[in-house]
Design an enzyme around this catalytic site. Structure first.
Site, PDB file in Angstrom:
ATOM      1  N   LYS A  69      11.880  40.230  84.114  1.00 58.86           N
ATOM      2  CA  LYS A  69      11.175  39.805  85.329  1.00 58.86           C
ATOM      3  C   LYS A  69       9.720  39.459  84.988  1.00 58.86           C
ATOM      4  O   LYS A  69       9.154  38.505  85.509  1.00 58.86           O
ATOM      5  CB  LYS A  69      11.250  40.905  86.388  1.00 58.86           C
ATOM      6  CG  LYS A  69      12.657  41.180  86.887  1.00 58.86           C
ATOM      7  CD  LYS A  69      13.164  40.035  87.754  1.00 58.86           C
ATOM      8  CE  LYS A  69      14.583  40.237  88.230  1.00 58.86           C
ATOM      9  NZ  LYS A  69      15.056  39.161  89.106  1.00 58.86           N
ATOM     10  N   TYR A  82      15.224  45.077  81.691  1.00 61.37           N
ATOM     11  CA  TYR A  82      15.268  44.461  83.022  1.00 61.37           C
ATOM     12  C   TYR A  82      13.840  44.117  83.476  1.00 61.37           C
ATOM     13  O   TYR A  82      13.568  42.987  83.899  1.00 61.37           O
ATOM     14  CB  TYR A  82      15.933  45.412  84.033  1.00 61.37           C
ATOM     15  CG  TYR A  82      15.774  44.955  85.455  1.00 61.37           C
ATOM     16  CD1 TYR A  82      16.569  43.929  85.963  1.00 61.37           C
ATOM     17  CD2 TYR A  82      14.814  45.530  86.300  1.00 61.37           C
ATOM     18  CE1 TYR A  82      16.410  43.492  87.266  1.00 61.37           C
ATOM     19  CE2 TYR A  82      14.653  45.093  87.596  1.00 61.37           C
ATOM     20  CZ  TYR A  82      15.446  44.081  88.077  1.00 61.37           C
ATOM     21  OH  TYR A  82      15.277  43.634  89.366  1.00 61.37           O
ATOM     22  N   SER A 109      10.057  42.265  90.506  1.00 61.63           N
ATOM     23  CA  SER A 109      10.430  43.661  90.726  1.00 61.63           C
ATOM     24  C   SER A 109       9.276  44.601  90.429  1.00 61.63           C
ATOM     25  O   SER A 109       8.425  44.315  89.568  1.00 61.63           O
ATOM     26  CB  SER A 109      11.606  44.000  89.805  1.00 61.63           C
ATOM     27  OG  SER A 109      11.858  45.374  89.826  1.00 61.63           O
TER      28      SER A 109
END
Ligand code: UFG
Length: 323
Positions: free
Chosen positions: A145, A141, A117
């Protein structure tokens, strides 16, 4: 025929990928726990409902099939939720991914395509963001990743494990034949929310902040058509299946659109009045995220076909109107 395991193949991006893999002559096995995906979004191949936390289940799956590669789309995707409940994100996105990678390793499957991402970059130091931009996530988040990207580097060093990390900017749009589209529950993404407001399924769209240092004060994002995104995955897969080495690519169109521009364009395309309410900034939103995807174009031969925002919204609208 090569068999590809698609983890998270019942979700928005994964389901489009399954369809495109099948159309390109691959055999597909979809693995999904259906926590966020839909069984009817998996248009072909074998389907296995199982959780990545279930290591014995993963082992059995890898005993049953001879996978040429694994594509991994199964993860939790809400930045805000990751701030409130980090354990969920580290467990689901890191620990469960490690289960998958270890199982692959144990069964000698060493080719992996990973859904990374733009969130791994954190607050941009410059835009457009190329692959040399420092990765300093600003939310759990993004860290999850980033951590998986790091695990993959270590697996390559230790086990000659070859992975392509694809750092998505804003995936949007829908399948060209209208079979698949964006279906999150709850929906948090701008374009589907705007289209739901156009359909009267929501009373309005709230714009999160209008005091950003951007031309109209609202956040700027780089929207990429789901079909172009999947096409990049297909090229990355072919790269690995041809014996290619590990890579990481940023995927976007290199053009930023503000939240206001997206709403205006949706208004034009739908011909509907979309009521807008101006609200506070959302935690963790960088002002501008725009990709420099030169490497993906040069090295993978990626050529986006649906780069303009009007087409992306048009295709999303076709799907939303019917569903
Ligand atoms: N927005 C609104 N109102 C809404 C929803 C969104 O104004 O109701 C704004 C957001 O503040 C943001 C823009 O619209 O400025 C786009 O928001 P999305 O939620 O659609 O997408 P994000 O850019 O936040 O997130 C996307 C992916 C994430 C990923 C992130 C990486 O969906 O999974 O990019 O930066 F983490």
């Amino acid at each position: 025929m090569q068999t590809i395991l698609v983890a998270g193949g019942a979700g928005y991006i994964g389901s489009h990928m399954v369809k495109i893999l099948l159309a390109n002559g691959y055999q597909v096995v979809t693995l999904d726990n259906l926590s966020a995906g839909y069984r009817d979004a998996v248009l072909g191949g074998d389907f296995v409902q199982r959780d990545l936390a279930d290591k014995a289940g993963l082992d059995a799956l890898f005993q049953r099939y001879d996978f040429a590669a694994v594509m991994h789309f199964a993860s939790s995707i809400q930045v805000g939720e990751s701030v409130i409940n980090p354990a969920l994100y580290y467990r689901n996105n890191v620990s469960n991914t490690l289960n998958l990678l270890e199982t692959m390793q144990q069964h000698g499957v060493k080719r992996f395509i990973f859904s990374s991402s733009a969130a791994t970059f954190g607050e941009p130091q410059y835009v457009p963001l190329d692959e040399n931009h420092p990765q300093q996530p600003i939310n759990p988040y993004g860290w999850t990743k980033w951590m998986v990207e790091q695990i993959l580097r270590d697996f390559d060093f230790a086990h000659q494990f070859k992975a392509v990390c694809l750092r998505y900017f804003n995936a949007a749009g829908a399948d060209l034949e209208g079979q698949l589209g964006e279906r999150h529950n709850p929906e948090t993404h701008l374009i589907p929310l705007v289209l739901q407001a156009a359909l009267g399924q929501r009373s309005h769209i709230t714009v999160f902040g209008q005091d950003y240092p951007t031309p109209d004060g609202t956040c700027v994002r780089d929207y990429i058509h789901i079909v172009d995104l999947c096409q990049a995955h297909l090229l990355a897969l072919q790269h690995l299946l041809n014996g290619g080495d590990s890579r990481a690519y940023n995927l976007g169109n290199g053009t930023g659109f503000s939240v206001k521009q997206v709403i205006d364009m949706a208004q034009q395309i739908t011909g509907m009045n979309i009521p807008v309410v101006y609200g506070q900034r959302r935690e963790g939103d960088p002002a501008r995220l725009v990709a420099d995807a030169t490497w993906a174009k040069q090295q993978l031969g990626w050529q986006p076909r649906y780069a303009d925002l009007a087409t992306i919204i048009q295709h999303a609208w076709q799907w939303h109107r019917k569903h």
